[in-house]
Design a protein around this motif. Structure first.
Motif, PDB file in Angstrom:
ATOM      1  N   ASP A 166     -16.273 -24.200  -2.325  1.00 51.15           N
ATOM      2  CA  ASP A 166     -16.670 -24.641  -3.666  1.00 51.15           C
ATOM      3  C   ASP A 166     -18.040 -24.100  -4.053  1.00 51.15           C
ATOM      4  OD1 ASP A 166     -14.332 -26.016  -4.038  1.00 51.15           O
ATOM      5  OD2 ASP A 166     -15.142 -27.973  -3.471  1.00 51.15           O
ATOM      6  N   ILE A 167     -18.995 -24.126  -3.107  1.00 51.75           N
ATOM      7  CA  ILE A 167     -20.336 -23.631  -3.413  1.00 51.75           C
ATOM      8  C   ILE A 167     -20.332 -22.111  -3.535  1.00 51.75           C
ATOM      9  CG2 ILE A 167     -22.659 -23.347  -2.461  1.00 51.75           C
ATOM     10  CD1 ILE A 167     -22.521 -26.206  -1.486  1.00 51.75           C
ATOM     11  N   ILE A 168     -19.573 -21.427  -2.676  1.00 53.27           N
ATOM     12  CA  ILE A 168     -19.458 -19.970  -2.797  1.00 53.27           C
ATOM     13  C   ILE A 168     -18.897 -19.613  -4.165  1.00 53.27           C
ATOM     14  CG2 ILE A 168     -18.278 -17.913  -1.932  1.00 53.27           C
ATOM     15  CD1 ILE A 168     -18.317 -19.202   0.840  1.00 53.27           C
ATOM     16  N   ARG A 169     -17.879 -20.335  -4.585  1.00 54.65           N
ATOM     17  CA  ARG A 169     -17.237 -20.081  -5.880  1.00 54.65           C
ATOM     18  C   ARG A 169     -18.227 -20.347  -7.019  1.00 54.65           C
ATOM     19  NH1 ARG A 169     -13.430 -22.997  -4.508  1.00 54.65           N
ATOM     20  NH2 ARG A 169     -12.067 -21.416  -3.582  1.00 54.65           N
ATOM     21  N   ARG A 170     -18.946 -21.432  -6.901  1.00 53.66           N
ATOM     22  CA  ARG A 170     -19.881 -21.824  -7.962  1.00 53.66           C
ATOM     23  C   ARG A 170     -21.021 -20.822  -8.108  1.00 53.66           C
ATOM     24  NH1 ARG A 170     -22.826 -27.769  -7.979  1.00 53.66           N
ATOM     25  NH2 ARG A 170     -24.056 -27.520  -9.901  1.00 53.66           N
ATOM     26  N   MET A 171     -21.612 -20.399  -6.982  1.00 49.27           N
ATOM     27  CA  MET A 171     -22.744 -19.487  -7.061  1.00 49.27           C
ATOM     28  C   MET A 171     -22.307 -18.031  -7.165  1.00 49.27           C
ATOM     29  SD  MET A 171     -24.966 -21.704  -7.306  1.00 49.27           S
ATOM     30  CE  MET A 171     -26.459 -20.706  -7.391  1.00 49.27           C
ATOM     31  N   GLY A 172     -21.051 -17.742  -6.840  1.00 50.70           N
ATOM     32  CA  GLY A 172     -20.525 -16.400  -7.018  1.00 50.70           C
ATOM     33  C   GLY A 172     -20.224 -16.077  -8.460  1.00 50.70           C
ATOM     34  N   ASP A 173     -20.001 -17.116  -9.262  1.00 55.48           N
ATOM     35  CA  ASP A 173     -19.826 -16.955 -10.702  1.00 55.48           C
ATOM     36  C   ASP A 173     -21.224 -16.909 -11.296  1.00 55.48           C
ATOM     37  OD1 ASP A 173     -19.667 -17.491 -13.472  1.00 55.48           O
ATOM     38  OD2 ASP A 173     -17.754 -18.514 -13.231  1.00 55.48           O
ATOM     39  N   LYS A 174     -21.676 -15.710 -11.670  1.00 51.84           N
ATOM     40  CA  LYS A 174     -23.070 -15.543 -12.059  1.00 51.84           C
ATOM     41  C   LYS A 174     -23.457 -16.385 -13.278  1.00 51.84           C
ATOM     42  CE  LYS A 174     -23.756 -12.722  -8.683  1.00 51.84           C
ATOM     43  NZ  LYS A 174     -22.465 -12.781  -8.037  1.00 51.84           N
ATOM     44  N   ALA A 175     -22.530 -16.571 -14.205  1.00 52.40           N
ATOM     45  CA  ALA A 175     -22.825 -17.411 -15.366  1.00 52.40           C
ATOM     46  C   ALA A 175     -22.985 -18.864 -14.942  1.00 52.40           C
ATOM     47  CB  ALA A 175     -21.713 -17.264 -16.409  1.00 52.40           C
ATOM     48  N   GLU A 176     -22.111 -19.338 -14.046  1.00 52.95           N
ATOM     49  CA  GLU A 176     -22.223 -20.704 -13.552  1.00 52.95           C
ATOM     50  C   GLU A 176     -23.497 -20.873 -12.720  1.00 52.95           C
ATOM     51  OE1 GLU A 176     -21.621 -24.658 -12.679  1.00 52.95           O
ATOM     52  OE2 GLU A 176     -20.720 -23.407 -14.245  1.00 52.95           O
ATOM     53  N   GLY A 211     -22.620 -17.978 -22.029  1.00 51.13           N
ATOM     54  CA  GLY A 211     -21.344 -17.928 -21.317  1.00 51.13           C
ATOM     55  C   GLY A 211     -20.934 -16.496 -21.093  1.00 51.13           C
ATOM     56  N   GLU A 212     -19.646 -16.260 -21.082  1.00 55.62           N
ATOM     57  CA  GLU A 212     -19.101 -14.928 -20.839  1.00 55.62           C
ATOM     58  C   GLU A 212     -18.436 -14.406 -22.113  1.00 55.62           C
ATOM     59  OE1 GLU A 212     -16.516 -16.118 -17.758  1.00 55.62           O
ATOM     60  OE2 GLU A 212     -18.017 -15.925 -16.158  1.00 55.62           O
ATOM     61  N   PRO A 213     -19.083 -13.482 -22.819  1.00 57.67           N
ATOM     62  CA  PRO A 213     -18.487 -12.952 -24.052  1.00 57.67           C
ATOM     63  C   PRO A 213     -17.111 -12.352 -23.775  1.00 57.67           C
ATOM     64  CG  PRO A 213     -20.762 -12.222 -23.805  1.00 57.67           C
ATOM     65  CD  PRO A 213     -20.366 -12.851 -22.515  1.00 57.67           C
ATOM     66  N   ALA A 214     -16.138 -12.716 -24.583  1.00 55.97           N
ATOM     67  CA  ALA A 214     -14.756 -12.283 -24.336  1.00 55.97           C
ATOM     68  C   ALA A 214     -14.488 -10.873 -24.837  1.00 55.97           C
ATOM     69  CB  ALA A 214     -13.785 -13.257 -25.000  1.00 55.97           C
ATOM     70  N   ASP A 215     -15.258 -10.422 -25.830  1.00 55.90           N
ATOM     71  CA  ASP A 215     -15.000  -9.099 -26.398  1.00 55.90           C
ATOM     72  C   ASP A 215     -16.304  -8.517 -26.928  1.00 55.90           C
ATOM     73  OD1 ASP A 215     -15.476 -10.461 -28.833  1.00 55.90           O
ATOM     74  OD2 ASP A 215     -13.328 -10.891 -29.037  1.00 55.90           O
ATOM     75  N   SER A 270     -19.608 -11.087 -13.792  1.00 58.40           N
ATOM     76  CA  SER A 270     -19.817 -12.471 -13.356  1.00 58.40           C
ATOM     77  C   SER A 270     -19.494 -12.652 -11.878  1.00 58.40           C
ATOM     78  CB  SER A 270     -18.968 -13.428 -14.192  1.00 58.40           C
ATOM     79  OG  SER A 270     -19.455 -13.522 -15.504  1.00 58.40           O
ATOM     80  N   ALA A 271     -18.505 -11.918 -11.391  1.00 51.94           N
ATOM     81  CA  ALA A 271     -18.099 -12.048  -9.988  1.00 51.94           C
ATOM     82  C   ALA A 271     -18.739 -10.976  -9.117  1.00 51.94           C
ATOM     83  CB  ALA A 271     -16.576 -11.961  -9.875  1.00 51.94           C
ATOM     84  N   GLY A 272     -19.740 -10.255  -9.664  1.00 50.48           N
ATOM     85  CA  GLY A 272     -20.322  -9.127  -8.963  1.00 50.48           C
ATOM     86  C   GLY A 272     -21.360  -9.492  -7.940  1.00 50.48           C
ATOM     87  N   GLY A 273     -21.945  -8.473  -7.349  1.00 48.18           N
ATOM     88  CA  GLY A 273     -22.966  -8.650  -6.340  1.00 48.18           C
ATOM     89  C   GLY A 273     -23.306  -7.327  -5.707  1.00 48.18           C
ATOM     90  N   SER A 315     -11.932  -9.452 -11.460  1.00 47.34           N
ATOM     91  CA  SER A 315     -12.199 -10.233 -12.672  1.00 47.34           C
ATOM     92  C   SER A 315     -13.023  -9.383 -13.625  1.00 47.34           C
ATOM     93  CB  SER A 315     -12.974 -11.521 -12.344  1.00 47.34           C
ATOM     94  OG  SER A 315     -13.442 -12.144 -13.533  1.00 47.34           O
ATOM     95  N   GLY A 316     -12.600  -9.323 -14.897  1.00 45.32           N
ATOM     96  CA  GLY A 316     -13.323  -8.556 -15.895  1.00 45.32           C
ATOM     97  C   GLY A 316     -14.364  -9.361 -16.642  1.00 45.32           C
ATOM     98  N   ALA A 317     -14.628 -10.594 -16.194  1.00 41.34           N
ATOM     99  CA  ALA A 317     -15.600 -11.454 -16.877  1.00 41.34           C
ATOM    100  C   ALA A 317     -17.004 -10.874 -16.742  1.00 41.34           C
ATOM    101  CB  ALA A 317     -15.554 -12.867 -16.295  1.00 41.34           C
TER     102      ALA A 317
END
Length: 457
Positions: A114-124, A142-146, A166-169, A200-202
């Motif tokens: 849960d914490i990996i997921r939360r902090m891996g989402d850069k916007a979150e 947030g994450e602009p859709a377009d 958002s899922a980068g690193g 993920s393209g977010a």
């Protein structure tokens, strides 16, 4: 913390190279049995020779071995291991892998999925930092859709800005836009790259701070309480990949250091963080301001410099905490002792635009002397496989102050004998004599500008 390694009896090391050797050493110091999960290409690696047992999990390709969750879970079950250390890279920050290990009844050496997921989402992660009172770089809410939403968000963020996955690193999935036209052109490219690299393209937008320093804080937590092991200066980068790191940062005042590190502890404790983690910041030296950018929920490549200036074994601490021991360190017990510098020795040829240079190790003699440490998986006759990261070794020099650490690093490079392939050692030797390195006059863009002038592509 006691000397038993807590509740871990047998550890599966789900990684390779120097970090696998490093984890094995820490586990053996705690009398924990070790099992190495390796690819067919790493059957004869130093880690395979040092582990108590070896399980081959697949062919050389990482997606069929080190990134193959099912193969690793089979190795976990068949080996009888009761814990998994993921190291860095590969599945170290994969929340699904952490969940699967725990669902299999074993210990994941690191934070929860849960914490990996939360902090891996850069916007979150940005939202979490703000909630903990930690300053962040101005960015999209947030994450602009377009493209249209991105341009609207950019009006608030301001130019120049970075388009980030958002899922980068690891410095990947980042593009720079200096105006709306560049944003419109780069946004769809960044979306495709993010989808390909991270599934993920977010994306999110973040203001680009020119002439910023990259400073990160090492933390340890047991799920209830956290401490910091001070900061690392990581501004010397090429294509957003670190080449030389040091601790502490040579430019922070005592007050700035205290404020920065306290913010990292505050964020870690707000998460209920367990294990070793790193919080990365941009530091605007001209304004004296720092901004949180992301958290790495794993051990870092550059962790040795923090160990050298504090005397704390981070990997052993991770194993103890994962085994159920409470954090046995108080902040007042952790003291900054001198300075340390780490040089990444990669199998790359600086004269050929850092072209990969795998080969067979012919001559090998590591430097020795006061304050010198080498973390590596090499041995004479070892054939460096071409399938993975180019890191060969980390040469770390510690001294009473930064000047002594630099002097010892130069001497260590002069003593080093490593033949059979091109490496970045010669580049480091040049860098350590540069006045701007000696005087710490650099930011995240300095090294690339210097390389463009000194070593044209």
């Amino acid at each position: 913390m006691n000397t038993t390694g807590g509740g871990i009896r047998r550890l599966l090391v789900a990684n390779r190279g120097e970090i696998a050797v490093r984890i094995l050493r820490a586990a053996k110091a705690l009398d924990i049995e070790t099992v190495l999960a390796c690819s067919e290409a790493d059957r004869d690696s130093l880690a395979a020779r040092q582990a108590d047992a070896v399980v081959v999990i697949g062919p050389a390709r990482a997606d069929r071995s080190y990134l193959n969750i099912e193969a690793l879970l089979t190795a976990l079950r068949d080996s009888g291991a009761d814990a998994v250390h993921p190291g860095y890279g590969f599945l170290a920050e994969n929340a699904a892998f952490a969940d699967a290990v725990e669902e299999a009844g074993a210990i994941f050496v690191g934070p929860s999925g849960d914490i990996i997921r939360r902090m891996g989402d850069k916007a979150e992660a940005r939202r979490t930092a703000l909630a903990a009172g930690v300053p962040v770089v101005p960015g999209s809410a947030g994450e602009p859709a377009d493209i249209e939403a991105a341009i609207a968000a950019a009006a608030t963020v301001g130019y120049p800005l970075l388009i980030k996955a958002s899922a980068g690193g690891g410095g990947r999935g980042i593009r720079l836009a200096r105006d709306a036209a560049e944003l419109a052109r780069e946004f769809p490219i960044a979306q495709r790259e993010a989808q390909t690299a991270f599934g993920s393209g977010a994306l999110y937008l973040e203001r680009f701070i020119e002439r910023a320093r990259h400073i990160e804080v090492q933390i340890l937590g047991d799920g209830q309480r956290a401490v910091h092991l001070f900061e690392r200066e990581c501004s010397l980068q090429r294509r957003r990949q670190k080449l030389l790191e040091e601790a502490p940062s040579p430019v922070l005042s005592a007050a700035q250091r205290e404020t920065l590190c306290a913010s990292a502890v505050r964020l870690a404790e707000s998460l209920g963080y367990r294990g070793a983690g790193t919080l990365e910041y941009l530091f605007d030296e001209a304004r004296g301001e720092f901004f949180f950018i992301e958290m790495n929920t794993r051990i870092q490549v550059e962790h040795p410099v923090s160990e050298m200036v504090t005397g704390i074994d981070l990997v052993q601490a991770m194993l103890r905490i994962a085994g159920g021991e409470p954090l046995g360190l108080r902040q007042e017990d952790i003291h900054l002792q001198g300075a340390a510098i780490e040089l990444r020795l990669n199998a790359e040829d600086p004269a050929r635009n850092f072209f990969p240079s795998p080969g067979t190790v012919e001559q090998l003699a590591w430097p020795q002397g006061p304050g010198i440490r080498v973390d590596s998986h090499l041995y004479a006759g070892y054939r460096v496989p071409p399938y993975y990261d180019s890191l060969l070794a980390k040469l770390i020099a510690h001294g009473a102050d930064r000047g002594e650490a630099l002097a010892r690093a130069r001497q260590a490079l002069d003593q080093l004998r490593l033949t059979g392939m091109a490496t970045t050692a010669s580049l480091h030797r040049r860098l350590l004599d540069e006045p701007w390195v000696i005087e710490a006059r650099f930011d995240t863009g300095t090294l690339e500008h210097w390389l463009a002038e000194e070593i044209p592509a």
